[in-house]
Design a protein around this motif. Structure first.
Motif, PDB file in Angstrom:
ATOM      1  N   GLU A  23       0.788  -1.255  -0.036  1.00 40.64           N
ATOM      2  CA  GLU A  23      -0.197   0.000  -0.097  1.00 40.64           C
ATOM      3  C   GLU A  23       0.930   1.136   0.143  1.00 40.64           C
ATOM      4  O   GLU A  23       0.528   2.178  -0.756  1.00 40.64           O
ATOM      5  CB  GLU A  23      -1.093  -0.169   1.124  1.00 40.64           C
ATOM      6  CG  GLU A  23      -2.089  -1.188   1.163  1.00 40.64           C
ATOM      7  CD  GLU A  23      -3.319  -0.899   1.933  1.00 40.64           C
ATOM      8  OE1 GLU A  23      -3.180  -0.003   2.551  1.00 40.64           O
ATOM      9  OE2 GLU A  23      -4.002  -1.928   2.190  1.00 40.64           O
ATOM     10  N   ILE A  24       1.984   1.135   0.734  1.00 41.26           N
ATOM     11  CA  ILE A  24       2.786   2.580   0.674  1.00 41.26           C
ATOM     12  C   ILE A  24       3.484   2.391  -0.738  1.00 41.26           C
ATOM     13  O   ILE A  24       3.425   3.776  -1.132  1.00 41.26           O
ATOM     14  CB  ILE A  24       3.834   2.193   1.803  1.00 41.26           C
ATOM     15  CG1 ILE A  24       3.323   2.470   3.260  1.00 41.26           C
ATOM     16  CG2 ILE A  24       5.054   3.347   1.627  1.00 41.26           C
ATOM     17  CD1 ILE A  24       4.163   2.250   4.518  1.00 41.26           C
ATOM     18  N   ARG A  25       4.013   1.268  -1.264  1.00 41.02           N
ATOM     19  CA  ARG A  25       4.614   1.625  -2.608  1.00 41.02           C
ATOM     20  C   ARG A  25       3.443   1.975  -3.439  1.00 41.02           C
ATOM     21  O   ARG A  25       3.921   2.906  -4.342  1.00 41.02           O
ATOM     22  CB  ARG A  25       5.035  -0.025  -3.173  1.00 41.02           C
ATOM     23  CG  ARG A  25       6.381  -0.596  -2.109  1.00 41.02           C
ATOM     24  CD  ARG A  25       6.541  -1.920  -2.527  1.00 41.02           C
ATOM     25  NE  ARG A  25       7.475  -2.115  -2.037  1.00 41.02           N
ATOM     26  CZ  ARG A  25       7.573  -3.343  -1.474  1.00 41.02           C
ATOM     27  NH1 ARG A  25       6.521  -4.350  -1.205  1.00 41.02           N
ATOM     28  NH2 ARG A  25       8.716  -3.802  -0.698  1.00 41.02           N
ATOM     29  N   ASN A  26       2.283   1.480  -3.625  1.00 44.47           N
ATOM     30  CA  ASN A  26       1.565   2.302  -4.581  1.00 44.47           C
ATOM     31  C   ASN A  26       0.838   3.561  -4.357  1.00 44.47           C
ATOM     32  O   ASN A  26       0.911   4.329  -5.388  1.00 44.47           O
ATOM     33  CB  ASN A  26       0.103   1.310  -4.277  1.00 44.47           C
ATOM     34  CG  ASN A  26       0.240  -0.138  -4.842  1.00 44.47           C
ATOM     35  OD1 ASN A  26       1.073  -0.484  -5.660  1.00 44.47           O
ATOM     36  ND2 ASN A  26      -0.626  -1.072  -4.366  1.00 44.47           N
ATOM     37  N   GLU A  27       0.935   3.944  -2.997  1.00 44.88           N
ATOM     38  CA  GLU A  27       0.865   5.538  -2.825  1.00 44.88           C
ATOM     39  C   GLU A  27       1.871   6.350  -3.284  1.00 44.88           C
ATOM     40  O   GLU A  27       1.907   7.493  -3.732  1.00 44.88           O
ATOM     41  CB  GLU A  27       0.662   5.798  -1.324  1.00 44.88           C
ATOM     42  CG  GLU A  27       0.258   7.041  -0.866  1.00 44.88           C
ATOM     43  CD  GLU A  27      -1.148   7.566  -1.558  1.00 44.88           C
ATOM     44  OE1 GLU A  27      -1.400   8.925  -1.590  1.00 44.88           O
ATOM     45  OE2 GLU A  27      -1.933   6.775  -1.874  1.00 44.88           O
ATOM     46  N   GLY A  58      11.845   0.398  -9.321  1.00 36.47           N
ATOM     47  CA  GLY A  58      11.096   1.423 -10.067  1.00 36.47           C
ATOM     48  C   GLY A  58      10.474   2.362  -9.151  1.00 36.47           C
ATOM     49  O   GLY A  58       9.989   3.379  -9.586  1.00 36.47           O
ATOM     50  N   LEU A  59      10.809   2.322  -7.842  1.00 43.33           N
ATOM     51  CA  LEU A  59      10.543   3.381  -6.881  1.00 43.33           C
ATOM     52  C   LEU A  59      11.375   4.465  -7.114  1.00 43.33           C
ATOM     53  O   LEU A  59      12.640   4.304  -6.479  1.00 43.33           O
ATOM     54  CB  LEU A  59      10.282   2.863  -5.432  1.00 43.33           C
ATOM     55  CG  LEU A  59       9.427   3.544  -4.404  1.00 43.33           C
ATOM     56  CD1 LEU A  59       8.127   3.814  -4.955  1.00 43.33           C
ATOM     57  CD2 LEU A  59       9.535   2.868  -3.111  1.00 43.33           C
ATOM     58  N   ALA A  60      11.254   5.870  -7.247  1.00 41.94           N
ATOM     59  CA  ALA A  60      12.366   6.723  -7.550  1.00 41.94           C
ATOM     60  C   ALA A  60      12.692   7.416  -6.350  1.00 41.94           C
ATOM     61  O   ALA A  60      13.804   7.748  -5.972  1.00 41.94           O
ATOM     62  CB  ALA A  60      11.487   8.036  -8.609  1.00 41.94           C
ATOM     63  N   GLY A  61      11.762   7.248  -5.057  1.00 43.34           N
ATOM     64  CA  GLY A  61      12.113   7.902  -3.882  1.00 43.34           C
ATOM     65  C   GLY A  61      11.266   7.503  -2.811  1.00 43.34           C
ATOM     66  O   GLY A  61      10.091   7.079  -3.409  1.00 43.34           O
ATOM     67  N   MET A  62      11.378   7.743  -1.734  1.00 45.89           N
ATOM     68  CA  MET A  62      10.543   7.267  -0.727  1.00 45.89           C
ATOM     69  C   MET A  62      10.757   8.544   0.669  1.00 45.89           C
ATOM     70  O   MET A  62      10.548   8.083   1.622  1.00 45.89           O
ATOM     71  CB  MET A  62      10.781   6.265  -0.171  1.00 45.89           C
ATOM     72  CG  MET A  62      12.381   5.772   0.481  1.00 45.89           C
ATOM     73  SD  MET A  62      12.580   4.293   1.301  1.00 45.89           S
ATOM     74  CE  MET A  62      12.202   4.814   2.878  1.00 45.89           C
ATOM     75  N   LEU A  63      10.812   9.985   0.155  1.00 44.55           N
ATOM     76  CA  LEU A  63      10.943  10.790   1.412  1.00 44.55           C
ATOM     77  C   LEU A  63       9.641  10.842   1.968  1.00 44.55           C
ATOM     78  O   LEU A  63       9.718  11.252   3.132  1.00 44.55           O
ATOM     79  CB  LEU A  63      11.026  12.224   0.834  1.00 44.55           C
ATOM     80  CG  LEU A  63      12.606  12.295   0.338  1.00 44.55           C
ATOM     81  CD1 LEU A  63      12.808  13.589  -0.715  1.00 44.55           C
ATOM     82  CD2 LEU A  63      13.634  12.399   1.175  1.00 44.55           C
TER      83      LEU A  63
END
Length: 79
Positions: A23-27, A58-63
């Protein structure tokens, strides 16, 4: 602004962590900017949860995403 607390409970091995991380990845993919996403985990699980999130292809960032233990959350609240 939509703020919500969602509790996901269940037995060990029932997929709670996977569901939270998905869910966090999708958001993060849908809306990279926005209010913080906080995943609250026991102290001993913080590194593993952060590692699983960071190694997402594929996740560009997670700030926006933060993995916090109960202790770390209490420090944030008291700041």
């Amino acid at each position: 602004m939509h703020l919500a607390v969602q509790f996901i409970i269940g037995r060990s091995g029932s997929g709670k962590t996977t569901r939270c991380l998905d869910e966090i990845r999708n958001e993060l993919r849908a809306r990279p900017e926005g209010p913080p996403l906080i995943m609250l985990v026991p102290e001993q699980a913080t590194f593993q949860a952060e590692y699983e999130l960071v190694r997402t292809p594929g996740l560009a960032g997670m700030l926006r995403a933060q993995v916090l233990s109960f202790r770390r959350l209490s420090y944030r609240v008291l700041q």
